[in-house]
Structures are given as structure tokens and as C-alpha cells.
Design a protein around this motif. Structure first.
Motif, PDB file in Angstrom:
ATOM      1  N   LEU A 154     -15.208   7.948  -4.192  1.00  0.00           N
ATOM      2  CA  LEU A 154     -13.782   7.928  -3.884  1.00  0.00           C
ATOM      3  C   LEU A 154     -13.432   6.718  -3.024  1.00  0.00           C
ATOM      4  N   LEU A 155     -14.289   6.409  -2.050  1.00  0.00           N
ATOM      5  CA  LEU A 155     -14.009   5.290  -1.148  1.00  0.00           C
ATOM      6  C   LEU A 155     -13.993   3.969  -1.905  1.00  0.00           C
ATOM      7  N   GLU A 156     -15.003   3.738  -2.755  1.00  0.00           N
ATOM      8  CA  GLU A 156     -15.060   2.492  -3.517  1.00  0.00           C
ATOM      9  C   GLU A 156     -13.889   2.374  -4.482  1.00  0.00           C
ATOM     10  N   ALA A 157     -13.566   3.476  -5.144  1.00  0.00           N
ATOM     11  CA  ALA A 157     -12.456   3.454  -6.096  1.00  0.00           C
ATOM     12  C   ALA A 157     -11.139   3.140  -5.392  1.00  0.00           C
ATOM     13  N   GLN A 158     -10.951   3.747  -4.225  1.00  0.00           N
ATOM     14  CA  GLN A 158      -9.702   3.515  -3.495  1.00  0.00           C
ATOM     15  C   GLN A 158      -9.594   2.066  -3.041  1.00  0.00           C
ATOM     16  N   ILE A 159     -10.689   1.515  -2.542  1.00  0.00           N
ATOM     17  CA  ILE A 159     -10.660   0.121  -2.092  1.00  0.00           C
ATOM     18  C   ILE A 159     -10.419  -0.812  -3.274  1.00  0.00           C
ATOM     19  N   ALA A 160     -11.042  -0.514  -4.418  1.00  0.00           N
ATOM     20  CA  ALA A 160     -10.830  -1.354  -5.601  1.00  0.00           C
ATOM     21  C   ALA A 160      -9.366  -1.371  -6.002  1.00  0.00           C
ATOM     22  N   MET A 161      -8.679  -0.238  -5.818  1.00  0.00           N
ATOM     23  CA  MET A 161      -7.274  -0.151  -6.206  1.00  0.00           C
ATOM     24  C   MET A 161      -6.345  -0.872  -5.233  1.00  0.00           C
ATOM     25  N   LEU A 162      -6.858  -1.305  -4.078  1.00  0.00           N
ATOM     26  CA  LEU A 162      -6.033  -2.103  -3.169  1.00  0.00           C
ATOM     27  C   LEU A 162      -5.669  -3.447  -3.793  1.00  0.00           C
ATOM     28  N   ASP A 163      -6.564  -3.964  -4.609  1.00  0.00           N
ATOM     29  CA  ASP A 163      -6.320  -5.176  -5.388  1.00  0.00           C
ATOM     30  C   ASP A 163      -5.798  -6.319  -4.513  1.00  0.00           C
ATOM     31  N   PHE A 164      -4.575  -6.811  -4.752  1.00  0.00           N
ATOM     32  CA  PHE A 164      -4.088  -7.993  -4.034  1.00  0.00           C
ATOM     33  C   PHE A 164      -3.944  -7.742  -2.547  1.00  0.00           C
ATOM     34  N   GLN A 165      -3.725  -6.487  -2.147  1.00  0.00           N
ATOM     35  CA  GLN A 165      -3.626  -6.194  -0.721  1.00  0.00           C
ATOM     36  C   GLN A 165      -4.964  -6.441  -0.038  1.00  0.00           C
ATOM     37  N   ALA A 166      -6.055  -6.051  -0.712  1.00  0.00           N
ATOM     38  CA  ALA A 166      -7.386  -6.323  -0.160  1.00  0.00           C
ATOM     39  C   ALA A 166      -7.674  -7.817  -0.149  1.00  0.00           C
ATOM     40  N   ALA A 167      -7.232  -8.511  -1.211  1.00  0.00           N
ATOM     41  CA  ALA A 167      -7.480  -9.947  -1.290  1.00  0.00           C
ATOM     42  C   ALA A 167      -6.768 -10.707  -0.173  1.00  0.00           C
ATOM     43  N   GLN A 168      -5.623 -10.190   0.266  1.00  0.00           N
ATOM     44  CA  GLN A 168      -4.922 -10.850   1.372  1.00  0.00           C
ATOM     45  C   GLN A 168      -5.808 -10.927   2.613  1.00  0.00           C
ATOM     46  N   TRP A 169      -6.593  -9.872   2.827  1.00  0.00           N
ATOM     47  CA  TRP A 169      -7.497  -9.894   3.974  1.00  0.00           C
ATOM     48  C   TRP A 169      -8.769 -10.681   3.679  1.00  0.00           C
ATOM     49  N   LEU A 170      -9.382 -10.428   2.538  1.00  0.00           N
ATOM     50  CA  LEU A 170     -10.677 -11.040   2.237  1.00  0.00           C
ATOM     51  C   LEU A 170     -10.582 -12.554   2.091  1.00  0.00           C
ATOM     52  N   VAL A 171      -9.481 -13.043   1.547  1.00  0.00           N
ATOM     53  CA  VAL A 171      -9.331 -14.474   1.304  1.00  0.00           C
ATOM     54  C   VAL A 171      -8.556 -15.160   2.435  1.00  0.00           C
ATOM     55  N   ASP A 172      -7.411 -14.576   2.785  1.00  0.00           N
ATOM     56  CA  ASP A 172      -6.524 -15.238   3.744  1.00  0.00           C
ATOM     57  C   ASP A 172      -6.629 -14.690   5.167  1.00  0.00           C
ATOM     58  N   ARG A 173      -7.410 -13.633   5.343  1.00  0.00           N
ATOM     59  CA  ARG A 173      -7.538 -12.989   6.655  1.00  0.00           C
ATOM     60  C   ARG A 173      -6.183 -12.510   7.183  1.00  0.00           C
ATOM     61  N   ALA A 224     -10.180   9.644   1.663  1.00  0.00           N
ATOM     62  CA  ALA A 224     -10.468   8.347   1.048  1.00  0.00           C
ATOM     63  C   ALA A 224      -9.241   7.446   1.061  1.00  0.00           C
ATOM     64  N   GLN A 225      -8.050   8.024   0.864  1.00  0.00           N
ATOM     65  CA  GLN A 225      -6.830   7.211   0.944  1.00  0.00           C
ATOM     66  C   GLN A 225      -6.678   6.581   2.324  1.00  0.00           C
ATOM     67  N   GLY A 226      -7.019   7.362   3.350  1.00  0.00           N
ATOM     68  CA  GLY A 226      -6.917   6.835   4.706  1.00  0.00           C
ATOM     69  C   GLY A 226      -7.988   5.810   5.006  1.00  0.00           C
ATOM     70  N   MET A 227      -9.250   6.131   4.722  1.00  0.00           N
ATOM     71  CA  MET A 227     -10.343   5.225   5.051  1.00  0.00           C
ATOM     72  C   MET A 227     -10.372   4.011   4.128  1.00  0.00           C
ATOM     73  N   GLY A 228      -9.791   4.147   2.937  1.00  0.00           N
ATOM     74  CA  GLY A 228      -9.764   3.040   1.986  1.00  0.00           C
ATOM     75  C   GLY A 228      -8.586   2.116   2.146  1.00  0.00           C
ATOM     76  N   GLY A 229      -7.752   2.332   3.159  1.00  0.00           N
ATOM     77  CA  GLY A 229      -6.686   1.398   3.476  1.00  0.00           C
ATOM     78  C   GLY A 229      -5.338   1.678   2.842  1.00  0.00           C
ATOM     79  N   LEU A 230      -5.286   2.575   1.846  1.00  0.00           N
ATOM     80  CA  LEU A 230      -4.032   2.773   1.129  1.00  0.00           C
ATOM     81  C   LEU A 230      -2.918   3.290   2.032  1.00  0.00           C
ATOM     82  N   MET A 231      -3.239   4.225   2.917  1.00  0.00           N
ATOM     83  CA  MET A 231      -2.198   4.818   3.754  1.00  0.00           C
ATOM     84  C   MET A 231      -1.636   3.826   4.764  1.00  0.00           C
ATOM     85  N   SER A 232      -2.371   2.769   5.056  1.00  0.00           N
ATOM     86  CA  SER A 232      -1.886   1.771   6.011  1.00  0.00           C
ATOM     87  C   SER A 232      -0.838   0.850   5.414  1.00  0.00           C
ATOM     88  N   VAL A 233      -0.758   0.804   4.069  1.00  0.00           N
ATOM     89  CA  VAL A 233       0.236  -0.058   3.418  1.00  0.00           C
ATOM     90  C   VAL A 233       1.270   0.758   2.655  1.00  0.00           C
TER      91      VAL A 233
END
Length: 408
Positions: free
Chosen positions: A212-231, A155-164
Motif C-alpha cells: 500500500l505504501l509503495e503504491a500510494q507513493i507511486a501515485m504521487l507522480d508529479f507531486q513526488a517529482a517536485q521534491w525528488l528533482v526540485d527539492r 498509507a494515504q497519510g504516510m505516503g504523502g497524499l493527505m498532505s497535498v
């Protein structure tokens, strides 16, 4: 159900803000038990359902008592244990009797398993419409990945955490704790509490789900927003903050120091405290965006100044100047820290086998429910089976028959 737990004087119920609730815990490994631990610590009666010894499908997953005793004690304190084979009609009958008296049932089977066993949310809520049924899965209860086994690192990998996480160019990095598991557990607990509050108005329970996947993505917080809002795709920045500089780990004369100089005001305070005021308006350092673009130059200048004193000296000096900072502790140093001791984060426990030890306490405080009782050790497998079945009306002879058939 009547609560048979006792306080340290041997009489009366274990009190807490959630002591009126009974939780049936059919979860395994970490995410589910993490959710349930909150209720157990807050006084709820938690009955941990375990596969009987000798029955097929026994639990040998991470968190088992013999796998890591420290982990097991920390994860399963303040609970009761009932062995119950829910793959048998007799076991399901006992479960139904428990459900009729319970407030919450939590599980983290693969999505299809509970329905195959006949213990899904519709089946159990037909017995008790007030039941809050909670499910934690790896990837959701439906969808293309619903059947995949869920583990924290995946889940850490698929949820983006390991990439940052980690330093640039060194490849993906898992964080040092099972973050997806833990956050899924905490989100599940919040969902259960929300459903219990809603039940006070509607009179009905409902099915609470997280993964696990949803929880991990939710914890990305501002990192996820950088993609969703600013691409913008966030990159690895190691110990540094991706949006503010200088914020990160810096070497001193005898160790390391965490600094969080966020914004122009903090930047000026930091430069003055470090006795390098000329850096405030240095070309490429005069604003937040400039410092982000020139982070290597900024960090090198700050670290050159920091190497002239010890971590303790800089901590005192920077805090006096109003710059957020702090030392970087090993785990033993964490619990030796005077503020950590003052907060009582380590929860002392007396254990018959382990002696005087401590567990990690909940990071919440309640003015009317002081944490004045020590935690109860994690139960031995099936330690409360006889007592719980006696509450349901089973005789000693009937319990012996059930145990001989590996039903309990």
C-alpha cells in the motif's frame, strides 16, 4: 483444473482473454480482491479461499458479505468460493493439490504469517515452479515497518497524499475512495500479468510483491517529482492545480464547473469565451508563473465572470471555444450521464436476492472479447467447495469428514 463455470445458457466455459489461467485468492479486505477481480472479469478461473464457518480466525473484515452487500458483490463477482482452513495440515495438503494445478496464488497476510503457516513463496513454488506468487502488504515484506498492519488511510497519510489533499490551512485530508488499496491491487495485477508474460519465455514463475505504501507513493507522480528533482515540498491547493492557474472548481449561477485552462493558449481562449479579454495581459496574469503567484486574484476574476451564467451554458460555451471543462456530478448523476450510459460503465447483473442491479465494469475494452455476458454474483461462502474437492478426487464422505473437522 477443469473449469466448471457456465455461461448464461448453462453450458460451456465463461470465455475471456485470461480464461486459460487459474488464480487462487487467499487475500482479504480490498487490495488483494481488487487485483483478483481483474482476472475474474477477464475470464480467469478465480477460487476464493475462505476460513470455514466455525473455524477460529474467521473473516470479519471490511468487504465481508454481511458487512456491505453492495461492496461485496462488486468486489467478488465472477469468483468461486472454497472454504479451507490453511492452519491445519489437512488444509495445507488440499492447498498444495490446488497449487499444483494453478497459475497464480495471491495473498495479503502480514509478511511473517505465510511463512509461519508453511505457505510462503518458496514452499508453494517448490510444488509448482511455474506458479506466480503475489503478495500485497502494508509496508513491504521486510524493513522496519514490515510487521505493521496496513490500512488504506494510514498509507494515504504516510505516503504523502493527505498532505497535498484539501484546502490550505485546514489540515490533512483523506481522499473519498480507498486509493492506496485500489492502486496496490491494480499494481499487483500488472505485476502478475508481467510475471505470466515472462513465464512464457523462462518457463518459471516468480514472487511478485507490492505494498500500500509503495503504491500510494507511486501515485504521487508529479507531486513526488517536485521534491525528488526540485527539492520543493508541495502544499495543499484544494480543488486547484498546484502548477497551473486557472485550473479547478469555480462557482456558476446555479452550481459549479471544473475548468482546466492549462498554458497560455488555453488562458487566452478562456478569457475570450468569458468575454473578459482584457485579463489576458492584465498585470500579474500574463504568464503561467505569474498566474500561479497571483492565483487568488486570477480565480476571483474568472469566478466573477462565471457567475453570470449556468453551468450548462458555460460548459457548452467553453467546449465550443476549446477550453477543457465539465460539470461536477454526484454519483447518481454520474450514472445518468449520457456518455457514461453510452460507454456501458454500469455492468447489469441479475441477482437471485437483489434483483436487477448493476456493478462497476472494468474500464477496458477488447475488440475480440466484447463484454456480452453479465457478471456472475459473488459466491456464497463455500458455495463451490464440494465441486472443487470433487475435481481433486475427494469423495462425498471425505468432504463430509473435512467439513465436520472445520477443515473446509
Amino acid at each position: 483444473m477443469a473449469d466448471t463455470r457456465h455461461n448464461e445458457h448453462g453450458t460451456g466455459e465463461r470465455k475471456g482473454p485470461l480464461s486459460r489461467f487459474t488464480i487462487l485468492d487467499a487475500s482479504r479486505v480490498r487490495a488483494g480482491p481488487t487485483a483478483v477481480r481483474l482476472f475474474a472479469d477477464m475470464g480467469a478461473r478465480v477460487i476464493k479461499l475462505e476460513i470455514p464457518p466455525g473455524a477460529p480466525g474467521g473473516d470479519d473484515m471490511i468487504g465481508g458479505r454481511d458487512h456491505n452487500r453492495a461492496d461485496y458483490e462488486n468486489l467478488h463477482r465472477n469468483k468461486e468460493s472454497l472454504t479451507l482452513n490453511m492452519k491445519t495440515p489437512e488444509g495445507v495438503k488440499i492447498l498444495h493439490e490446488l497449487v499444483s494445478r494453478a497459475d497464480v496464488f495471491i495473498e495479503n497476510y502480514r509478511p511473517d504469517v505465510k511463512h509461519r503457516l508453511g505457505i510462503g513463496p518458496d514452499a508453494l513454488r517448490a510444488i509448482n515452479p511455474r506458479l506466480v506468487y503475489a503478495s500485497i502488504s502494508g509496508f513491504g515484506q521486510d524493513g522496519p515497518y514490515a510487521g505493521w498492519p496496513g490500512f488504506d488511510s494510514i498509507a494515504q497519510g504516510m505516503g504523502g497524499l493527505m498532505s497535498v489533499t484539501g484546502k490550505p490551512g485546514e489540515g490533512p485530508m483523506r481522499v473519498g475512495i480507498p486509493l492506496a488499496d485500489l492502486c496496490a491491487g491494480h499494481f499487483c495485477a500488472m505485476g502478475i500479468l508481467t510475471a505470466l508474460l515472462e513465464r512464457e519465455a523462462s518457463g518459471e514463475g516468480q514472487w511478485v510483491q507490492t505494498s500500500l505504501l509503495e503504491a500510494q507513493i507511486a501515485m504521487l507522480d508529479f507531486q513526488a517529482a517536485q521534491w525528488l528533482v526540485d527539492r520543493k515540498i508541495p502544499e495543499q491547493t484544494g480543488n486547484e492545480h498546484p502548477l497551473t492557474v486557472p485550473t479547478g472548481v469555480f462557482a456558476t449561477s446555479d452550481g459549479y464547473l471544473n475548468i482546466a485552462a492549462i498554458g497560455q493558449t488555453m488562458w487566452k481562449r478562456l478569457c475570450e469565451a468569458l468575454e473578459v479579454p482584457h485579463l489576458v495581459d492584465e498585470p500579474g496574469m500574463g504568464s503561467d508563473p505569474e498566474r500561479v503567484r497571483n492565483r487568488d486574484k486570477v480565480n476571483a476574476a474568472i469566478e466573477a465572470a462565471l457567475r453570470t451564467r449556468t453551468t450548462a451554458e458555460w460548459t457548452e460555451r467553453l467546449l465550443k471555444a476549446g477550453v477543457p471543462c465539465g460539470p461536477i456530478h454526484r454519483i447518481d448523476q454520474v450514472f445518468a450521464d449520457p456518455q457514461v450510459k453510452h460507454l456501458g460503465v454500469a455492468w447489469p447483473m441479475q441477482h437471485a436476492e437483489l434483483g436487477d442491479v448493476a456493478l462497476v465494469g472494468q474500464p477496458m475494452r477488447f475488440s475480440r472479447y466484447p463484454r456480452d455476458l453479465p457478471p456472475q454474483p459473488a459466491p456464497l461462502q463455500g458455495a463451490n467447495t464440494d465441486d472443487i474437492l470433487r475435481e481433486l478426487g475427494y469423495s462425498a464422505a471425505q468432504v463430509d469428514e473435512l467439513r465436520a473437522a472445520y477443515i473446509v
